[in-house]
Structures are given as structure tokens and as C-alpha cells.
Enzyme design. Structure first.
Site, short mmCIF file in Angstrom:
data_model
loop_
_atom_site.label_atom_id
_atom_site.label_comp_id
_atom_site.label_asym_id
_atom_site.label_seq_id
_atom_site.Cartn_x
_atom_site.Cartn_y
_atom_site.Cartn_z
N CYS A 1 0.83 -1.18 -0.09
CA CYS A 1 0.11 -0.04 0.11
C CYS A 1 0.86 1.17 -0.11
CB CYS A 1 -0.93 -0.01 1.25
SG CYS A 1 -1.89 1.40 1.12
N CYS B 1 -0.09 5.59 7.41
CA CYS B 1 -1.31 5.08 7.94
C CYS B 1 -0.94 4.09 9.19
CB CYS B 1 -2.17 4.35 6.77
SG CYS B 1 -3.71 3.81 7.27
N CYS C 1 -2.64 -0.41 9.21
CA CYS C 1 -1.67 -1.66 9.23
C CYS C 1 -0.44 -1.47 9.77
CB CYS C 1 -1.53 -2.17 7.67
SG CYS C 1 -3.09 -2.74 6.75
N CYS D 1 -6.87 1.14 -0.30
CA CYS D 1 -6.49 0.39 0.98
C CYS D 1 -6.57 -1.34 0.47
CB CYS D 1 -7.74 0.69 1.93
SG CYS D 1 -7.42 -0.17 3.27
N GLN E 1 -18.57 -9.48 11.45
CA GLN E 1 -17.48 -10.24 11.30
C GLN E 1 -16.73 -9.32 9.94
OE1 GLN E 1 -15.60 -11.99 13.20
NE2 GLN E 1 -17.44 -12.60 14.55
N PHE F 1 -23.67 -13.57 23.92
CA PHE F 1 -23.17 -12.69 23.30
C PHE F 1 -23.36 -12.78 21.75
CE2 PHE F 1 -20.61 -13.17 26.95
CZ PHE F 1 -20.67 -11.84 27.80
N GLU G 1 -28.44 -11.58 23.99
CA GLU G 1 -27.53 -10.53 23.35
C GLU G 1 -28.07 -9.31 23.73
OE1 GLU G 1 -25.27 -7.49 21.61
OE2 GLU G 1 -25.00 -9.84 21.48
N ASP H 1 -19.30 -15.44 22.47
CA ASP H 1 -18.26 -14.38 21.61
C ASP H 1 -18.54 -13.09 22.13
OD1 ASP H 1 -16.67 -13.46 19.57
OD2 ASP H 1 -18.19 -13.75 18.02
N CYS I 1 -11.85 -11.68 20.27
CA CYS I 1 -11.02 -11.05 19.26
C CYS I 1 -9.80 -10.43 20.43
CB CYS I 1 -11.85 -9.83 18.92
SG CYS I 1 -12.59 -8.86 20.04
#
Length: 410
Positions: A63, A69, A72, A146, A246, A273, A293, A341, A367
């Protein structure tokens, strides 16, 4: 402060190279293990580093914005060591909680690019900037490309900048959440100028010109040309404006497969969740599912999808803040498998109740390896055994990693 040569031995959890010195570790942005770097050192960080001897794992970034940026951090690292580094992030987090279980090889799930992007817009004189913040800065990089995004989002960047310029607040930034759906792009603008109502005709016209599926501003749907549909394992779901999904379709497929395999032949499953039903709708093909949830919009989207779905087992749901009011041991006894999750903060309160339960199988999706390790430690101390830990990379070139862990009651 003096210039010195540094030998990089490790990669930190944010992607910085680390050199071990007599004065302690020195973090070197952009450096890779095995490299020799010449730099001034101040406060444990290298300033103006120059690569004196590059690593054979170093590659050219893909990129043009990479040097500035902050989206990343590891485009300069070859794929094999990059995926190994992500696996190492998970194993280090587990080891920090005394869990010496090796993780599986990282599954790459970035094909097609990220279908969901959260962009920032702000003023720069008479111009509008749209993109991501610079590394370690509040300055904004005005992106033209991007490589990690869905091409449909990249193609729409000029139009998105025009939309943002119409509703920018006089001070501060606004946020655009862009989701590529089967019906086109769904755009949700937040923190728009409060007087945006007078711009509605122009915004609507631009929405039509860009052929967006839907445009929302400050939580209000201004125009829906087509319902922004997502395919949840063969079941159509209309995404909530700005709602969570996701990041890549490839990762959703991989995570769902790992969850379904982990649950196995369970007949009564709780999906905690649950969001808008990413796993619940797929689980309900073979099991009775109770989804829980806390987000009102996600529950509403799930409810609407259920009304259209066919061929599912019994599905129930409730809105509940599981961080404050988890399902307790007596409630959990109805299930032979539980999937959870949670957001990045993890599921500590729920894990504590699961540790007291007799649920046979638990599938944890996370995550955040650090909070996952904490929650797994609670479950292991409660008598569960860890069967597998699988990292899934859907945030390409970033330090973020998804993990799926499967546990069985001993």
C-alpha cells in the site's frame, strides 16, 4: 541519547521489533527479528531507525499509504512468519495465565478483503480528509487506496468523501461505518452536524448516484433503496445500521465452521453474546438454540431474520447484558453446549458461572487473546479441559487476531 546498533530478536504484540540491551528492551517500529538497526534511543524507543542488515523475511509493502497510515503494522513481513507471529500472540497470552497449550496454525481468512470498514472524516481547511489516523497520531491519512478492504468500498471512497463533506461538524471528526452487503454498500454516518436535516435532499441524491443500499445519519435511516442483506449460512439478515459483523466473509465462514465442529452433536445450545445471529442461525440447523444479546438493534435484526427462515430447530432469544447479569448455573443446566463471543472486555462474569455448571461443551470465540486467556483460566480451574485453540486471521497486517477455543467438562 546516542546512536547505537541494535539487534532485533523479537516482535512485540503491536508489531514493533524488540532489541534486548543492557538498559532494557528497546522498541523499534518497522524492524523485524534478525535485523540490525542503527538508531538513537530515548525512553526505550528507537528514533529515526535505519535498517543496516535487513531480514530475509522483509518484503515490500503493498500500500502506498503504509509508511504513515496506522491501519496496518506488518505489511513488510512475509506471510509465513507473519502467521506464525499471530499464533505466538495467542500462545503468549495463554502462557501468561499458566496455560501451556499449543495453538493450531493460524488460519488465514482475509480473502476478498474486509467487508466492514470504519472510516474517519475531518476538515483540513476547505478540504475533507477521509481515512485512518496516522501511526501514534491524531492526524488523519487521506486514503486513495486500501488493499485490505473489499474493492467495492475502495471504489466508493470518492463518493464517501463527498457524503462526509456535506455533514461534517464544525469541529471534530465524524465516523463512517461502511458495510458491503449482497445488495450493495450500507453506510452509517455518526457524529454528523446536528443541522444535517437541511442537507437531506442532497444526501439522498448522492445515495442514488452511488447506488448505495442504505444511508443512515446519526442513527436515522435517511434512504433505503434496497435492504442491505447479509447471508448467514443461507439465511438472509438485514444488517442494523452501523451494527457489528465479522470483518471478512471468509473469517465468518471459518469461525462458523470451527464453532459448529466444536459444538458437535449437541442438541440444546446457548449462544451468548450472540449479536445478530452469526452462529445461532447456523447452529439452529441441527440444534435447539437460545440466543442472548444485549444490543437492541442486533436482537431486532435477529428476530426479523428468524421470521423469514425455514428449516430451523426451535430458536428462542432474549435481550440481556451478560456482563452484568450472566446466565447463572441453574439456567445453564438446560444446555449441553454453550458458545460465547463477547466484546474485547471478555466474559469474566459469564465464565465464572459456566465454571460452576455441568455444561458438557463450551466454545469460546474471542478477538482479544488476553481476556480470552483470563476466561479460559477460570473455566480450567472449574474443571474443564482445553481441547483446541485455533487462531483466525481476519484483520490482515494488523496485530488483531480472532481465536476459537473448545473445552470439555472433565
Amino acid at each position: 541519547m546516542r546512536e547505537r546498533d541494535l539487534l532485533i530478536t523479537d516482535l512485540g504484540h503491536r508489531g514493533d521489533g524488540i532489541a534486548q540491551t543492557e538498559d532494557g528492551p528497546v522498541f523499534v517500529a518497522g524492524a523485524l527479528p534478525g535485523e540490525t538497526v542503527r538508531a538513537d534511543v530515548k525512553g526505550g524507543r528507537a528514533l529515526n531507525p535505519e535498517i543496516a542488515a535487513p531480514s530475509p523475511d522483509r518484503i515490500e509493502p503493498v500500500c502506498a499509504h503504509y509508511e504513515r497510515c496506522g491501519g496496518c503494522s506488518l505489511q513488510h513481513l512475509a506471510e509465513k512468519p507473519y502467521l506464525a507471529w499471530k499464533r505466538g500472540l495467542v500462545e503468549k497470552a495463554l502462557a501468561g495465565r499458566g496455560i501451556e497449550t499449543p495453538a493450531a496454525n493460524t488460519l488465514a481468512a482475509t480473502a476478498g478483503g474486509r467487508r466492514r470498514a470504519v472510516l474517519t472524516a475531518t476538515r483540513a481547511g476547505r478540504h475533507t480528509l477521509l481515512g485512518y489516523h496516522e501511526k501514534a497520531s491524531h492526524r488523519l491519512v487521506d486514503i486513495r487506496e486500501c488493499p485490505v478492504l473489499d474493492p467495492a468500498i475502495v471504489k466508493a471512497l470518492p463518493g464517501l468523501k463527498t457524503l462526509a463533506s456535506e455533514v461534517l461538524p464544525k469541529k471534530g471528526e465524524l465516523r463512517l461505518t461502511v458495510l458491503a452487503t449482497t445488495a450493495g454498500l450500507d453506510v452509517a454516518i455518526d457524529n454528523a452536524d446536528k443541522a444535517y436535516e437541511r442537507k437531506i435532499p442532497g444526501l439522498s441524491q448522492k445515495t442514488v448516484e452511488m447506488d448505495l443500499a442504505r444511508l443512515s445519519v446519526n442513527g436515522e435511516v435517511l434512504l433505503e433503496i434496497r435492504p442491505p442483506m447479509l447471508d448467514m449460512g443461507g439465511i438472509g439478515l438485514v444488517a442494523a445500521p452501523g451494527g457489528f459483523t465479522q470483518a471478512t466473509l471468509a473469517a465468518e465462514d471459518v469461525l462458523s465452521r470451527l464453532v459448529l465442529n466444536g459444538v458437535g452433536k449437541a442438541k440444546e445450545v446457548a449462544d451468548l453474546f450472540s449479536g445478530a445471529g452469526t452462529f445461532a442461525l447456523r447452529l439452529a440447523r441441527t440444534a435447539n438454540v437460545h440466543a442472548v444479546e444485549g444490543d437492541k438493534a442486533a436482537i431486532a435484526a435477529f428476530d426479523t431474520a428468524l421470521r423469514r427462515a425455514q428449516g430451523l430447530k426451535r430458536v428462542t432469544f432474549e435481550r440481556r447484558d451478560l456482563s452484568r447479569r450472566p446466565l447463572v448455573r441453574d439456567e445453564l443446566e438446560a444446555f449441553d453446549a454453550v458458545v460465547f463471543d463477547p466484546p474485547r472486555a471478555g466474559a469474566q462474569a459469564q465464565a465464572e458461572q459456566l465454571a460452576l455448571s455441568r455444561v458438557e461443551t463450551i466454545v469460546a470465540v474471542s478477538c482479544n487473546p488476553a481476556t480470552l486467556a483470563r476466561d479460559l483460566r477460570i473455566l480450567l480451574d472449574g474443571g474443564y479441559a482445553l481441547q483446541s485453540v485455533t487462531p483466525v486471521d481476519q484483520f490482515q497486517f494488523s496485530p488483531h487476531i480472532e481465536v476459537v477455543a473448545v473445552l470439555k467438562r472433565e
